[in-house]
Every structure is written in C-alpha cells, then in structure tokens.
Design a protein around this motif. Structure first.
Motif, PDB file in Angstrom:
ATOM      1  N   LEU A 139       0.818  -1.210   0.000  1.00  0.00           N
ATOM      2  CA  LEU A 139       0.000   0.000   0.000  1.00  0.00           C
ATOM      3  C   LEU A 139       0.851   1.259   0.000  1.00  0.00           C
ATOM      4  O   LEU A 139       0.496   2.257  -0.608  1.00  0.00           O
ATOM      5  CB  LEU A 139      -0.934   0.006   1.214  1.00  0.00           C
ATOM      6  N   ASP A 140       1.989   1.221   0.667  1.00  0.00           N
ATOM      7  CA  ASP A 140       2.885   2.380   0.667  1.00  0.00           C
ATOM      8  C   ASP A 140       3.394   2.670  -0.741  1.00  0.00           C
ATOM      9  O   ASP A 140       3.529   3.822  -1.143  1.00  0.00           O
ATOM     10  CB  ASP A 140       4.056   2.144   1.621  1.00  0.00           C
ATOM     11  N   ASP A 141       3.643   1.618  -1.524  1.00  0.00           N
ATOM     12  CA  ASP A 141       4.062   1.797  -2.917  1.00  0.00           C
ATOM     13  C   ASP A 141       2.940   2.437  -3.732  1.00  0.00           C
ATOM     14  O   ASP A 141       3.182   3.328  -4.546  1.00  0.00           O
ATOM     15  CB  ASP A 141       4.441   0.450  -3.547  1.00  0.00           C
ATOM     16  N   VAL A 142       1.719   1.984  -3.512  1.00  0.00           N
ATOM     17  CA  VAL A 142       0.571   2.566  -4.209  1.00  0.00           C
ATOM     18  C   VAL A 142       0.454   4.045  -3.875  1.00  0.00           C
ATOM     19  O   VAL A 142       0.251   4.884  -4.749  1.00  0.00           O
ATOM     20  CB  VAL A 142      -0.738   1.823  -3.841  1.00  0.00           C
TER      21      VAL A 142
ATOM     22  N   HIS B 171       0.033   8.848  -5.616  1.00  0.00           N
ATOM     23  CA  HIS B 171      -0.215  10.040  -4.798  1.00  0.00           C
ATOM     24  C   HIS B 171      -1.605  10.000  -4.175  1.00  0.00           C
ATOM     25  O   HIS B 171      -2.233  11.029  -3.981  1.00  0.00           O
ATOM     26  CB  HIS B 171      -0.016  11.324  -5.600  1.00  0.00           C
ATOM     27  N   LEU B 172      -2.083   8.791  -3.894  1.00  0.00           N
ATOM     28  CA  LEU B 172      -3.359   8.616  -3.216  1.00  0.00           C
ATOM     29  C   LEU B 172      -3.092   8.216  -1.771  1.00  0.00           C
ATOM     30  O   LEU B 172      -2.195   7.431  -1.494  1.00  0.00           O
ATOM     31  CB  LEU B 172      -4.188   7.513  -3.881  1.00  0.00           C
ATOM     32  N   SER B 173      -3.890   8.719  -0.880  1.00  0.00           N
ATOM     33  CA  SER B 173      -3.759   8.348   0.516  1.00  0.00           C
ATOM     34  C   SER B 173      -4.296   6.938   0.708  1.00  0.00           C
ATOM     35  O   SER B 173      -5.350   6.586   0.194  1.00  0.00           O
ATOM     36  CB  SER B 173      -4.536   9.326   1.396  1.00  0.00           C
ATOM     37  N   THR B 174      -3.565   6.120   1.452  1.00  0.00           N
ATOM     38  CA  THR B 174      -4.025   4.769   1.748  1.00  0.00           C
ATOM     39  C   THR B 174      -4.517   4.674   3.186  1.00  0.00           C
ATOM     40  O   THR B 174      -4.783   3.596   3.687  1.00  0.00           O
ATOM     41  CB  THR B 174      -2.896   3.745   1.519  1.00  0.00           C
ATOM     42  N   VAL B 175      -4.641   5.820   3.843  1.00  0.00           N
ATOM     43  CA  VAL B 175      -5.116   5.869   5.227  1.00  0.00           C
ATOM     44  C   VAL B 175      -6.376   6.720   5.269  1.00  0.00           C
ATOM     45  O   VAL B 175      -6.418   7.805   4.698  1.00  0.00           O
ATOM     46  CB  VAL B 175      -4.032   6.476   6.151  1.00  0.00           C
ATOM     47  N   GLY B 176      -7.403   6.241   5.929  1.00  0.00           N
ATOM     48  CA  GLY B 176      -8.626   7.024   6.081  1.00  0.00           C
ATOM     49  C   GLY B 176      -9.487   6.987   4.836  1.00  0.00           C
ATOM     50  O   GLY B 176      -9.275   6.219   3.904  1.00  0.00           O
ATOM     51  N   THR B 177     -10.457   7.843   4.814  1.00  0.00           N
ATOM     52  CA  THR B 177     -11.403   7.924   3.705  1.00  0.00           C
ATOM     53  C   THR B 177     -10.768   8.684   2.552  1.00  0.00           C
ATOM     54  O   THR B 177     -10.206   9.753   2.741  1.00  0.00           O
ATOM     55  CB  THR B 177     -12.681   8.649   4.162  1.00  0.00           C
ATOM     56  N   PHE B 178     -10.866   8.111   1.344  1.00  0.00           N
ATOM     57  CA  PHE B 178     -10.298   8.772   0.172  1.00  0.00           C
ATOM     58  C   PHE B 178     -11.040  10.065  -0.128  1.00  0.00           C
ATOM     59  O   PHE B 178     -10.438  11.092  -0.367  1.00  0.00           O
ATOM     60  CB  PHE B 178     -10.350   7.836  -1.035  1.00  0.00           C
ATOM     61  N   HIS B 179     -12.359  10.005  -0.091  1.00  0.00           N
ATOM     62  CA  HIS B 179     -13.149  11.197  -0.363  1.00  0.00           C
ATOM     63  C   HIS B 179     -14.516  11.003   0.267  1.00  0.00           C
ATOM     64  O   HIS B 179     -15.095   9.936   0.209  1.00  0.00           O
ATOM     65  CB  HIS B 179     -13.300  11.409  -1.872  1.00  0.00           C
ATOM     66  N   ASP B 180     -15.004  12.052   0.872  1.00  0.00           N
ATOM     67  CA  ASP B 180     -16.327  12.003   1.476  1.00  0.00           C
ATOM     68  C   ASP B 180     -17.278  12.759   0.574  1.00  0.00           C
ATOM     69  O   ASP B 180     -17.345  13.985   0.603  1.00  0.00           O
ATOM     70  CB  ASP B 180     -16.286  12.637   2.869  1.00  0.00           C
ATOM     71  N   PHE B 181     -17.978  12.020  -0.268  1.00  0.00           N
ATOM     72  CA  PHE B 181     -18.851  12.644  -1.249  1.00  0.00           C
ATOM     73  C   PHE B 181     -20.139  13.120  -0.596  1.00  0.00           C
ATOM     74  O   PHE B 181     -20.784  12.382   0.133  1.00  0.00           O
ATOM     75  CB  PHE B 181     -19.189  11.661  -2.377  1.00  0.00           C
TER      76      PHE B 181
END
Length: 126
Positions: free
Chosen positions: A58-61, A66-76
């Motif tokens: 996940l750290d490589d991703v 440049h996407l966060s792998t911790v928490g919510t990606f986006h709160d629509f």
C-alpha cells in the motif's frame, strides 16, 4: 520530484515500469494497467516481472499514485441538480443554459466527462 536521476531512471526502465514515473491520478495509462493485470498472480499476491517477483505494498501505491491509503479517500456529499448547475456556471464560466441542457441529458446532477474536458481545455487555452 525534482531533477531526474539517470541511474534511477535506468533501473526503472529495466523493469519496464518507466511509465509509472509520469503516472498520476489524472492520467490513466491503459497499457500500463494492462501490463500489471497480465503479470499479477493472485496465489502469491505479487507481480512477476523480467527482474523477478515483485510485491507492491500500500505504501508503494501511495507513492506511485499520490493517493492516501489511510482514512477515507473522499467524502462525497450528494448534490442536487440546481447546485451542480450553479457550480458549473461559476467554476467553468459557461452560460446557465448549457449546464441545464447537459444535466438534463444525464438525468440528474451529472455531466459527461468529455464535455467537461472540452470546456476545461478551452478555458486553459483562453
């Protein structure tokens, strides 16, 4: 990320993953994605490349995309059609009739991505 380092670029090119250097969330390289899909082995959760077996964490991703792998990606937050039209008029500087027609075609607070790209490109050129 600064000046390119030829030694690192050569190592990345040796793995045939050099398109990842320019990859971002806004750019989807179908060839690159296809290459990953073809080399993925579900049994070992790894990729088999010319240089050997590679596991992507996940750290490589996060580093590559440049996407966060911790928490919510986006709160629509859902938009109603009127709010979407107001945002389109305000942010894209188009007349109110255009977003009204475009959201009507999509049946809700949506527009087609190609139309959005075209308007954005015209704004950038202007």
């Amino acid at each position: 990320m600064g000046m390119p380092v030829p030694a690192i670029e050569d190592m990345v090119a040796g793995t045939r993953l050099s398109p990842l250097i320019a990859c971002s969330i806004n750019i989807g390289d179908r060839g690159l994605i296809s290459s990953f899909v073809e080399r993925w082995y579900r049994e070992t959760s790894s990729f088999h490349l010319l240089v050997g077996e590679v596991s992507i964490m996940l750290d490589d991703v996060a580093s590559l995309s440049h996407l966060s792998t911790v928490g919510t990606f986006h709160d629509f937050q859902p938009l109603c059609t009127d709010e979407a039209m107001l945002l389109l008029v305000e942010l894209l500087m188009v007349s109110a009739e255009v977003p009204m027609a475009k959201t009507g075609q999509c049946g809700g607070p949506y527009v087609r991505l190609q139309w959005l790209r075209d308007v954005y490109q015209r704004r950038c050129q202007t």
